[in-house]
Design a protein around this motif. Structure first.
Motif, PDB file in Angstrom:
ATOM      1  N   PHE A 256       0.846  -1.191   0.000  1.00 36.86           N
ATOM      2  CA  PHE A 256       0.000   0.000   0.000  1.00 36.86           C
ATOM      3  C   PHE A 256       0.880   1.239   0.000  1.00 36.86           C
ATOM      4  CE2 PHE A 256      -2.216  -3.204   2.541  1.00 36.86           C
ATOM      5  CZ  PHE A 256      -3.421  -3.285   1.868  1.00 36.86           C
ATOM      6  N   TYR A 257       0.622   2.137  -0.927  1.00 37.31           N
ATOM      7  CA  TYR A 257       1.227   3.467  -0.902  1.00 37.31           C
ATOM      8  C   TYR A 257       0.113   4.420  -0.490  1.00 37.31           C
ATOM      9  CZ  TYR A 257       3.281   7.881  -2.208  1.00 37.31           C
ATOM     10  OH  TYR A 257       3.749   9.171  -2.167  1.00 37.31           O
ATOM     11  N   ILE A 258       0.344   5.193   0.566  1.00 38.48           N
ATOM     12  CA  ILE A 258      -0.691   6.107   1.070  1.00 38.48           C
ATOM     13  C   ILE A 258      -0.591   7.413   0.271  1.00 38.48           C
ATOM     14  CG2 ILE A 258      -1.730   7.172   3.110  1.00 38.48           C
ATOM     15  CD1 ILE A 258      -1.251   3.976   3.177  1.00 38.48           C
ATOM     16  N   VAL A 259      -1.533   7.607  -0.649  1.00 41.22           N
ATOM     17  CA  VAL A 259      -1.575   8.808  -1.476  1.00 41.22           C
ATOM     18  C   VAL A 259      -2.039   9.989  -0.629  1.00 41.22           C
ATOM     19  CG1 VAL A 259      -2.638   9.882  -3.523  1.00 41.22           C
ATOM     20  CG2 VAL A 259      -2.035   7.446  -3.547  1.00 41.22           C
ATOM     21  N   ASP A 260      -3.032   9.736   0.239  1.00 42.71           N
ATOM     22  CA  ASP A 260      -3.561  10.791   1.098  1.00 42.71           C
ATOM     23  C   ASP A 260      -4.282  10.142   2.276  1.00 42.71           C
ATOM     24  OD1 ASP A 260      -3.906  13.439   1.852  1.00 42.71           O
ATOM     25  OD2 ASP A 260      -5.694  13.743   0.631  1.00 42.71           O
ATOM     26  N   GLY A 261      -4.270  10.825   3.413  1.00 43.62           N
ATOM     27  CA  GLY A 261      -4.995  10.338   4.579  1.00 43.62           C
ATOM     28  C   GLY A 261      -4.076   9.707   5.605  1.00 43.62           C
ATOM     29  N   GLU A 262      -4.704   9.012   6.540  1.00 48.28           N
ATOM     30  CA  GLU A 262      -3.977   8.438   7.671  1.00 48.28           C
ATOM     31  C   GLU A 262      -4.633   7.117   8.073  1.00 48.28           C
ATOM     32  OE1 GLU A 262      -3.593   9.931  12.148  1.00 48.28           O
ATOM     33  OE2 GLU A 262      -2.782  11.345  10.674  1.00 48.28           O
ATOM     34  N   LEU A 263      -3.821   6.082   8.127  1.00 44.52           N
ATOM     35  CA  LEU A 263      -4.317   4.755   8.481  1.00 44.52           C
ATOM     36  C   LEU A 263      -3.548   4.212   9.667  1.00 44.52           C
ATOM     37  CD1 LEU A 263      -4.181   3.048   4.979  1.00 44.52           C
ATOM     38  CD2 LEU A 263      -6.199   3.966   6.065  1.00 44.52           C
TER      39      LEU A 263
ATOM     40  N   SER B 108       1.487  -2.472  15.484  1.00 44.28           N
ATOM     41  CA  SER B 108       0.728  -1.452  14.764  1.00 44.28           C
ATOM     42  C   SER B 108       1.669  -0.400  14.191  1.00 44.28           C
ATOM     43  CB  SER B 108      -0.265  -0.766  15.696  1.00 44.28           C
ATOM     44  OG  SER B 108      -1.202  -1.698  16.182  1.00 44.28           O
ATOM     45  N   TYR B 109       1.210   0.229  13.132  1.00 43.57           N
ATOM     46  CA  TYR B 109       1.991   1.269  12.467  1.00 43.57           C
ATOM     47  C   TYR B 109       1.031   2.344  11.988  1.00 43.57           C
ATOM     48  CZ  TYR B 109       4.732   3.532   8.763  1.00 43.57           C
ATOM     49  OH  TYR B 109       5.369   4.440   7.966  1.00 43.57           O
ATOM     50  N   LYS B 110       1.362   3.607  12.237  1.00 46.05           N
ATOM     51  CA  LYS B 110       0.556   4.709  11.724  1.00 46.05           C
ATOM     52  C   LYS B 110       1.122   5.102  10.368  1.00 46.05           C
ATOM     53  CE  LYS B 110      -1.762   7.886  13.990  1.00 46.05           C
ATOM     54  NZ  LYS B 110      -2.075   8.932  14.943  1.00 46.05           N
ATOM     55  N   ALA B 111       0.335   4.909   9.314  1.00 46.08           N
ATOM     56  CA  ALA B 111       0.747   5.202   7.950  1.00 46.08           C
ATOM     57  C   ALA B 111       0.080   6.497   7.499  1.00 46.08           C
ATOM     58  CB  ALA B 111       0.372   4.049   7.027  1.00 46.08           C
ATOM     59  N   THR B 112       0.881   7.487   7.162  1.00 51.25           N
ATOM     60  CA  THR B 112       0.371   8.780   6.717  1.00 51.25           C
ATOM     61  C   THR B 112       0.757   9.007   5.259  1.00 51.25           C
ATOM     62  OG1 THR B 112       2.360   9.860   7.543  1.00 51.25           O
ATOM     63  CG2 THR B 112       0.471   9.777   9.043  1.00 51.25           C
ATOM     64  N   LYS B 113       0.298  10.105   4.693  1.00 48.57           N
ATOM     65  CA  LYS B 113       0.577  10.441   3.296  1.00 48.57           C
ATOM     66  C   LYS B 113       2.057  10.220   2.984  1.00 48.57           C
ATOM     67  CE  LYS B 113       0.080  14.169  -0.034  1.00 48.57           C
ATOM     68  NZ  LYS B 113      -0.508  15.492  -0.263  1.00 48.57           N
ATOM     69  N   GLY B 114       2.316   9.445   1.919  1.00 50.20           N
ATOM     70  CA  GLY B 114       3.684   9.157   1.513  1.00 50.20           C
ATOM     71  C   GLY B 114       4.261   7.883   2.106  1.00 50.20           C
ATOM     72  N   SER B 115       3.556   7.265   3.068  1.00 49.66           N
ATOM     73  CA  SER B 115       4.019   6.002   3.667  1.00 49.66           C
ATOM     74  C   SER B 115       3.817   4.851   2.697  1.00 49.66           C
ATOM     75  CB  SER B 115       3.256   5.698   4.957  1.00 49.66           C
ATOM     76  OG  SER B 115       3.493   6.672   5.940  1.00 49.66           O
TER      77      SER B 115
ATOM     78  N   ASP C  85     -10.473  11.983   9.728  1.00 58.34           N
ATOM     79  CA  ASP C  85     -11.853  12.413   9.496  1.00 58.34           C
ATOM     80  C   ASP C  85     -12.127  12.694   8.017  1.00 58.34           C
ATOM     81  OD1 ASP C  85     -10.351  14.690   9.242  1.00 58.34           O
ATOM     82  OD2 ASP C  85     -11.516  15.890  10.659  1.00 58.34           O
ATOM     83  N   LYS C  86     -11.205  12.271   7.143  1.00 56.75           N
ATOM     84  CA  LYS C  86     -11.429  12.424   5.703  1.00 56.75           C
ATOM     85  C   LYS C  86     -11.123  11.108   5.001  1.00 56.75           C
ATOM     86  CE  LYS C  86      -6.879  14.239   4.559  1.00 56.75           C
ATOM     87  NZ  LYS C  86      -6.137  15.205   3.797  1.00 56.75           N
ATOM     88  N   VAL C  87     -11.563  10.988   3.767  1.00 58.35           N
ATOM     89  CA  VAL C  87     -11.346   9.767   2.990  1.00 58.35           C
ATOM     90  C   VAL C  87      -9.849   9.566   2.768  1.00 58.35           C
ATOM     91  CG1 VAL C  87     -11.726   8.668   0.746  1.00 58.35           C
ATOM     92  CG2 VAL C  87     -13.600   9.889   1.858  1.00 58.35           C
ATOM     93  N   ALA C  88      -9.366   8.356   3.053  1.00 63.33           N
ATOM     94  CA  ALA C  88      -7.973   8.001   2.775  1.00 63.33           C
ATOM     95  C   ALA C  88      -7.887   7.424   1.364  1.00 63.33           C
ATOM     96  CB  ALA C  88      -7.472   6.992   3.803  1.00 63.33           C
ATOM     97  N   HIS C  89      -6.764   7.679   0.714  1.00 63.19           N
ATOM     98  CA  HIS C  89      -6.567   7.230  -0.666  1.00 63.19           C
ATOM     99  C   HIS C  89      -5.295   6.386  -0.713  1.00 63.19           C
ATOM    100  CE1 HIS C  89      -5.977   8.565  -5.147  1.00 63.19           C
ATOM    101  NE2 HIS C  89      -6.238   7.284  -5.032  1.00 63.19           N
ATOM    102  N   LEU C  90      -5.401   5.144  -1.167  1.00 64.32           N
ATOM    103  CA  LEU C  90      -4.271   4.221  -1.214  1.00 64.32           C
ATOM    104  C   LEU C  90      -4.119   3.648  -2.611  1.00 64.32           C
ATOM    105  CD1 LEU C  90      -5.373   1.774   1.655  1.00 64.32           C
ATOM    106  CD2 LEU C  90      -4.363   4.003   1.928  1.00 64.32           C
ATOM    107  N   LEU C  91      -2.901   3.298  -2.953  1.00 62.42           N
ATOM    108  CA  LEU C  91      -2.636   2.518  -4.146  1.00 62.42           C
ATOM    109  C   LEU C  91      -2.114   1.175  -3.669  1.00 62.42           C
ATOM    110  CD1 LEU C  91      -2.532   2.232  -7.186  1.00 62.42           C
ATOM    111  CD2 LEU C  91      -0.218   3.178  -7.127  1.00 62.42           C
TER     112      LEU C  91
END
Length: 168
Positions: free
Chosen positions: A64-71, A79-86, A104-110
């Motif tokens: 997973f590449y985190i395009v936007d958001g926080e997972l 556990s790992y906090k993945a943010t934009k660019g992770s 609180d917003k939609v996360a976007h992943l590739l």
């Protein structure tokens, strides 16, 4: 002289098969049918407080590449906090994992899977939707869970109860 080389695969910004999976919006950018099973790529939109439950797959890598958001990405290893660019890689071998959008917003992943096959699972369980359309997740009673587990098993996956990793 004939050109025997394959053509590049191109997908328009709104192209690809779009499916609602557990309340999320997954767009299959390229499938194993197009790559001779080598890999598949899936564009994922994950609403706040959403994401797949605990699951595992022994025979493919999932990244997973985190395009936007926080997972929050949870696994048997922690556990790992993945943010934009992770970038997160779930290795072969069957580690139990899941992720949840904690913002609180939609996360976007590739998402990329190697080899392909996960997209076939999604095609079987998903509901076709429009780009950016989110359907509420279906209620998961005992019968629905058993059906999902059987379909997952057919595609080389194991689905666990939502609190599975909490017990570890």
């Amino acid at each position: 002289m004939e050109n025997s080389k394959p053509s590049p695969i191109t997908v328009d910004p709104k192209g690809g098969q779009i499916l609602s999976i557990v309340g999320d919006n997954y767009r299959i950018l390229v499938s194993g049918k197009q790559t001779n099973g080598a890999f598949a790529a899936i564009d994922m939109l994950i609403p706040p407080q959403s994401g797949p439950g605990p699951h595992s797959h022994a025979n493919f890598y999932e990244s997973f590449y985190i395009v936007d958001g926080e997972l929050e990405v949870h696994s048997e290893a922690g556990s790992y906090k993945a943010t934009k660019g992770s970038f997160v890689v779930i290795p072969e071998g069957g580690v139990v994992h899941y992720f949840k959008n904690v913002s609180d917003k939609v996360a976007h992943l590739l998402c990329t899977v190697v080899p392909a096959g996960l997209e076939e699972f999604f095609e079987e369980i998903g509901e076709p939707v429009a780009a950016g359309e989110f359907l509420p997740p279906l209620p998961m009673d005992t019968e629905a869970i058993k059906k999902l587990q059987a379909i997952a098993q057919k595609h080389g996956q194991v689905v666990y109860p939502p609190d599975f990793l909490d017990k570890k």
